[in-house]
Enzyme design. Structure first.
Site, PDB file in Angstrom:
ATOM      1  N   MET A  72       4.634  12.944  37.341  1.00  0.00           N
ATOM      2  CA  MET A  72       4.231  12.506  38.666  1.00  0.00           C
ATOM      3  C   MET A  72       4.943  11.249  39.172  1.00  0.00           C
ATOM      4  O   MET A  72       4.399  10.521  39.996  1.00  0.00           O
ATOM      5  CB  MET A  72       2.706  12.323  38.698  1.00  0.00           C
ATOM      6  CG  MET A  72       1.965  13.621  38.405  1.00  0.00           C
ATOM      7  SD  MET A  72       2.688  15.074  39.224  1.00  0.00           S
ATOM      8  CE  MET A  72       1.352  15.560  40.265  1.00  0.00           C
TER       9      MET A  72
ATOM     10  N   HIS B 159       7.015  23.287  40.796  1.00  0.00           N
ATOM     11  CA  HIS B 159       6.159  22.735  41.854  1.00  0.00           C
ATOM     12  C   HIS B 159       5.219  23.829  42.358  1.00  0.00           C
ATOM     13  O   HIS B 159       5.649  24.968  42.572  1.00  0.00           O
ATOM     14  CB  HIS B 159       7.023  22.199  43.004  1.00  0.00           C
ATOM     15  CG  HIS B 159       6.207  21.625  44.118  1.00  0.00           C
ATOM     16  ND1 HIS B 159       5.651  20.361  44.050  1.00  0.00           N
ATOM     17  CD2 HIS B 159       5.808  22.158  45.301  1.00  0.00           C
ATOM     18  CE1 HIS B 159       4.955  20.140  45.150  1.00  0.00           C
ATOM     19  NE2 HIS B 159       5.035  21.209  45.927  1.00  0.00           N
TER      20      HIS B 159
ATOM     21  N   ASP C  84      16.488  16.472  42.753  1.00  0.00           N
ATOM     22  CA  ASP C  84      17.387  15.476  43.333  1.00  0.00           C
ATOM     23  C   ASP C  84      16.560  14.225  43.611  1.00  0.00           C
ATOM     24  O   ASP C  84      15.413  14.133  43.163  1.00  0.00           O
ATOM     25  CB  ASP C  84      18.119  16.025  44.575  1.00  0.00           C
ATOM     26  CG  ASP C  84      17.168  16.408  45.688  1.00  0.00           C
ATOM     27  OD1 ASP C  84      16.003  15.979  45.656  1.00  0.00           O
ATOM     28  OD2 ASP C  84      17.600  17.131  46.619  1.00  0.00           O
TER      29      ASP C  84
HETATM   30  C1  GAR Z   1       1.579  21.958  37.728  1.00  0.00           C
HETATM   31  O1  GAR Z   1       0.774  22.759  38.539  1.00  0.00           O
HETATM   32  C2  GAR Z   1       2.826  21.573  38.461  1.00  0.00           C
HETATM   33  O2  GAR Z   1       3.246  22.527  39.351  1.00  0.00           O
HETATM   34  C3  GAR Z   1       2.387  20.316  39.179  1.00  0.00           C
HETATM   35  O3  GAR Z   1       1.569  19.657  38.242  1.00  0.00           O
HETATM   36  C4  GAR Z   1       0.923  20.607  37.429  1.00  0.00           C
HETATM   37  C5  GAR Z   1       1.087  20.189  35.989  1.00  0.00           C
HETATM   38  O4  GAR Z   1       0.363  21.012  35.141  1.00  0.00           O
HETATM   39  N1  GAR Z   1       3.519  19.532  39.540  1.00  0.00           N
HETATM   40  C6  GAR Z   1       3.649  18.943  40.737  1.00  0.00           C
HETATM   41  O5  GAR Z   1       2.793  18.975  41.596  1.00  0.00           O
HETATM   42  C7  GAR Z   1       4.964  18.202  40.928  1.00  0.00           C
HETATM   43  N2  GAR Z   1       5.209  17.931  42.294  1.00  0.00           N
HETATM   44  P1  GAR Z   1       0.614  20.993  33.568  1.00  0.00           P
HETATM   45  O6  GAR Z   1       0.556  19.531  33.111  1.00  0.00           O
HETATM   46  O7  GAR Z   1      -0.557  21.778  33.048  1.00  0.00           O
HETATM   47  O8  GAR Z   1       1.937  21.642  33.290  1.00  0.00           O
END
Ligand code: GAR
Length: 195
Positions: A94, A113, A145
């Protein structure tokens, strides 16, 4: 072809790390997870890595809650290089990646994403989709990027938004698709990078 070496950066539950690890164990993804790093010392991701016997480390973000300090990005780049990483996979990481890390791994950092980019970049994309009453959303694996979720898409999967969806149910169905397309995208890239 040798197995591609992955570095995984995440901040949370690590279900996408798990999907990549499971695909490797199942033999559908020829890869090795060389290093897992998190900016959150209590992330379940680190616990999962420990349980799987995978090398892992905490990123020292110098007390900043959202910023990714330049010194920390240099340290991450060095740790990934020392681990012999070919491809960096963001999995729920994040913080915005900037020059030191992008320059160390040009076109070799990817992210998953939870929306059909370019729609709904940024935080909690599944909430954005539901709030805007989008008929469908999905997930995207894309190159990283210096922008927020702006890099070139590699693979996408669509997910319909159902009438009775809650934030939780929609996010869960999007994550099911993430867990399918992330290993597939890594597999495709591995063939190109190691050809
Ligand atoms: C996932 O849903 C991913 O797409 C999102 O965080 C989650 C992590 O889950 N990522 C974003 O929103 C990035 N912009 P995880 O820790 O269980 O893999």
């Amino acid at each position: 072809m040798r197995a591609i070496r992955l570095g995984i950066l995440g901040s949370g539950s690590g279900s996408n790390f798990q999907a990549l690890h499971d695909a490797i164990v199942a033999g559908t993804l020829e890869a090795e997870i060389a290093l897992v790093m998190s900016d959150n010392s209590s992330a379940a991701l680190l616990h999962r890595a420990r349980e799987s016997g995978i090398k892992h480390a905490v990123i020292d973000c110098r007390g900043f809650s959202t910023k990714f300090p330049i010194e920390a990005q240099h340290e991450v780049a060095q740790a990934l290089r020392e681990a012999g990483v070919d491809l960096v996979c963001l999995a729920g990481f994040m913080r915005l990646i900037k020059a030191p890390l992008l320059d160390a791994f040009p076109n070799k950092i990817i992210n998953v994403h939870p929306s059909l980019l370019p729609a709904f970049p940024g935080l909690e994309a599944w909430k954005q989709a539901l709030d805007e009453k989008a008929p469908e959303t999905g997930c995207t694996v894309h190159f990283v990027d210096s922008g927020m979720d702006t890099g070139t898409p590699i693979l996408q999967a669509k997910v319909p938004v159902l009438e009775n969806d809650s934030y939780t149910s929609l996010h869960a169905r999007i994550q099911e698709q993430e867990h399918l397309i992330y290993p597939q995208a890594v597999c495709t890239l591995a063939r190109k990078l190691l050809a």
